[in-house]
Write an enzyme that holds these catalytic residues in place. Structure first.
Site, PDB file in Angstrom:
ATOM      1  N   ALA A  99     -14.296  -4.571  12.960  1.00 60.08           N
ATOM      2  CA  ALA A  99     -13.388  -5.268  13.870  1.00 60.08           C
ATOM      3  C   ALA A  99     -12.026  -5.394  13.208  1.00 60.08           C
ATOM      4  CB  ALA A  99     -13.949  -6.636  14.240  1.00 60.08           C
ATOM      5  N   SER A 100     -11.093  -6.020  13.909  1.00 60.55           N
ATOM      6  CA  SER A 100      -9.719  -6.094  13.402  1.00 60.55           C
ATOM      7  C   SER A 100      -9.603  -6.973  12.170  1.00 60.55           C
ATOM      8  CB  SER A 100      -8.793  -6.621  14.497  1.00 60.55           C
ATOM      9  OG  SER A 100      -9.239  -7.870  14.966  1.00 60.55           O
ATOM     10  N   GLN A 103     -15.335  -6.300   8.553  1.00 65.98           N
ATOM     11  CA  GLN A 103     -16.418  -5.382   8.895  1.00 65.98           C
ATOM     12  C   GLN A 103     -17.688  -5.802   8.179  1.00 65.98           C
ATOM     13  OE1 GLN A 103     -14.143  -1.916   7.591  1.00 65.98           O
ATOM     14  NE2 GLN A 103     -15.741  -1.450   6.074  1.00 65.98           N
ATOM     15  N   VAL A 104     -18.834  -5.351   8.706  1.00 66.81           N
ATOM     16  CA  VAL A 104     -20.144  -5.823   8.247  1.00 66.81           C
ATOM     17  C   VAL A 104     -20.932  -4.663   7.637  1.00 66.81           C
ATOM     18  CG1 VAL A 104     -22.292  -6.963   8.911  1.00 66.81           C
ATOM     19  CG2 VAL A 104     -20.150  -7.591  10.048  1.00 66.81           C
ATOM     20  N   ASP A 253     -18.628 -17.626  21.400  1.00 66.11           N
ATOM     21  CA  ASP A 253     -18.519 -16.206  21.763  1.00 66.11           C
ATOM     22  C   ASP A 253     -19.922 -15.615  21.946  1.00 66.11           C
ATOM     23  OD1 ASP A 253     -17.371 -13.740  22.258  1.00 66.11           O
ATOM     24  OD2 ASP A 253     -17.207 -13.196  20.142  1.00 66.11           O
TER      25      ASP A 253
END
Length: 523
Positions: A99-100, A103-104, A253
């Site tokens: 993502a912006s 990261q995973v 979310d």
């Protein structure tokens, strides 16, 4: 050829909101991660933005390539003080999500525990802080130039969104959120929240337990039966209604990618708590009243709850607003059972409040967005499921808890304590007020609209005084001329028609002053 800004402005002027929303989304994606995050958070503000805009903003995605594995390993070394090879038994250099902001990566600790390691992109924090400062400066400039920006407190709204983004940049905050949600379900065998590995967690690196499960969008492919889906839906309703109505701290979310089904233990897994919603105790009670009012078809209860949950201007037409809410409530009660939709009903109520210039607190808009999202997930699993029927037992339990004599006594005692504290401080406040008045240091805060109103009243008063004085002067001149002609002695001026000339001059001066006053419109 029109610029993007000109095209958006043209769409707004022509009322083409769908096209405007699409362009706004494209603009935010081009401007980068800060604006993408800002747009995602604005997508919940149905109380401020037209539905066509919020729907487009919901589609905003973080489209960024992953950071090279070498940079990620360097970041982990910088944060945890040891190289990846010493910290983990194994570390997958290919990220499972990018993502912006971060990261995973999957990894296994030395003790054999499977974990997910979330690493913030190097340098992203500085870039986002720079963008946020630009947005803050811009919002203040807009407030200075435009009434709509002042009305919606644009600068305050940008500050709130900026604070939310800053919290999302702090992985320690997300770790605390995860732990708090986890404690809500400590004794629940069917709802699982990952544990945090604090020794491997900093503000820029988050290490948590890996939950191995099925995404809710893949239940059919995994062979999940209708009864299985029903059980998952009930768990989902229990999880979010408990968070919202009982705890007042909820997942902000809850899209399908952040909810897993763990078939081995038939558990519901919740992950990714970068965004959370908070409802203070009083607001939680009013939010519950709002939902209970819809369930019980009580418009009075809904409107009273809304008035306590929002900033209501003194200019609002209360009867008109009541009628609009009553219309929405009646529409809900006449819908077929399978079409009932609590989340969208609340969203429609918030949009109606916006039309009446009523500003809903952001905590409530996030609650509405959360309800819409998880209700949509439930409907995708089984369209026959009715969220209101699932929520009704929780609403009834809340009513019983609220009107429990012991709880009522506790609330009355707290209110009495607050009242006694206020009364005790009253003499000191009065003495301070008198002192400031005596010393000439008393200050009043007046808004720009109030200043304009006061100045208009002053103008009217001064014009009325001027008119009176002019009329008096005219009368005196006329009286003097009459006396002069009647009792004056003979002289060279006796033959001149002084009375007529003086009267004509005074009369025209009087007419000129009267015209000027009436022309100003402030008489």
């Amino acid at each position: 050829m029109l610029s993007m800004k000109a095209k958006i402005a043209s769409d707004f002027k022509q009322g083409n909101m769908k096209s405007a929303g699409s362009r706004v989304r494209s603009l935010f994606e081009e401007l980068g991660p800060t604006f993408v995050k800002m747009g995602q958070m604005l997508s919940i503000r149905s109380d401020l933005l037209p539905a066509e805009i919020t729907i487009e903003l919901e589609k905003l995605q973080d489209k960024v390539p992953p950071v090279p594995a070498g940079d990620i390993k360097d970041k982990i070394l910088q944060e945890l003080g040891f190289p990846v090879e010493e910290l983990f038994h194994s570390f997958n250099e290919e990220c499972v999500a990018a993502a912006s902001i971060g990261q995973v990566h999957e990894a296994v600790l030395k003790d054999g525990s499977s974990v997910m390691v979330k690493v913030q992109r190097p340098g992203i924090k500085k870039n986002i802080f720079t963008d946020l400062q630009i947005m803050r400066d811009l919002s203040r400039l807009l407030e200075q130039r435009y009434d709509w920006a002042r009305h919606y407190h644009l600068a305050d709204m940008v500050d709130e969104l900026a604070e939310s983004i800053k919290k999302e940049l702090d992985y320690l905050e997300e770790a605390r959120n995860t732990e708090t949600i986890g404690m809500q379900f400590d004794n629940h065998e069917k709802i699982k929240v990952p544990n945090i590995h604090w020794d491997y967690t900093t503000a820029y690196v988050l290490t948590m337990e890996k939950l191995t499960g099925i995404k809710l969008t893949e239940l059919d492919r995994a062979g999940c039966s209708k009864e299985c889906k029903r059980n998952i839906a009930e768990l989902l309703a229990e999880a979010f209604l408990t968070q919202i109505l009982k705890e007042g701290f909820f997942h902000g979310d809850p899209h399908p990618g952040n909810i897993l089904y763990l078939p081995e233990k038939e558990q519901l897994g919740l992950i990714d708590f970068g965004q959370v919603g908070r409802l203070p105790a009083r607001m939680r009670d009013d939010a519950a009243n709002l939902m209970l009012g819809l369930m019980m078809e009580d418009t009075d209860l809904v409107v009273k709850a809304l008035y306590r949950l929002a900033k209501v201007p003194h200019t609002v037409d209360e009867n008109h607003f009541y009628d609009d809410i009553d219309r929405i409530r009646k529409k809900l009660s006449h819908m077929p059972l399978g079409e009932l939709n609590l989340g969208y009903t609340i969203k429609e109520i918030f949009a109606t409040a916006r039309e009446h210039q009523i500003i809903i607190h952001k905590e409530l808009t996030m609650m509405g967005k959360t309800l819409i999202t998880f209700e949509g997930i439930i409907k995708d699993m089984d369209p026959a499921i009715n969220i209101i029927e699932l929520a009704r037992p929780y609403g009834e339990a809340l009513l019983l808890e609220r009107y429990n004599p012991v709880n009522m006594g506790k609330r009355l005692w707290k209110d009495a304590e607050g009242l006694s504290s206020t009364l005790a401080s009253m003499p000191g406040k009065v003495e301070e007020l008198v002192g400031k008045t005596t010393d000439g240091h008393l200050k009043f805060e007046i808004s720009l609209t109030e200043i304009k109103s006061i100045l208009t009243k002053f103008d009217r008063m001064s014009n009325q005084i001027s008119f009176s004085l002019t009329l008096l002067a005219f009368s005196i001149v006329v009286l003097g001329l009459i006396i002069g002609v009647t009792f004056g002695s003979q002289s060279i001026l006796t033959g001149i028609p002084a009375m007529e000339i003086g009267f004509i001059i005074a009369f025209f001066m009087f007419l000129w002053i009267l015209y000027s006053i009436l022309k100003s419109g402030r008489f």
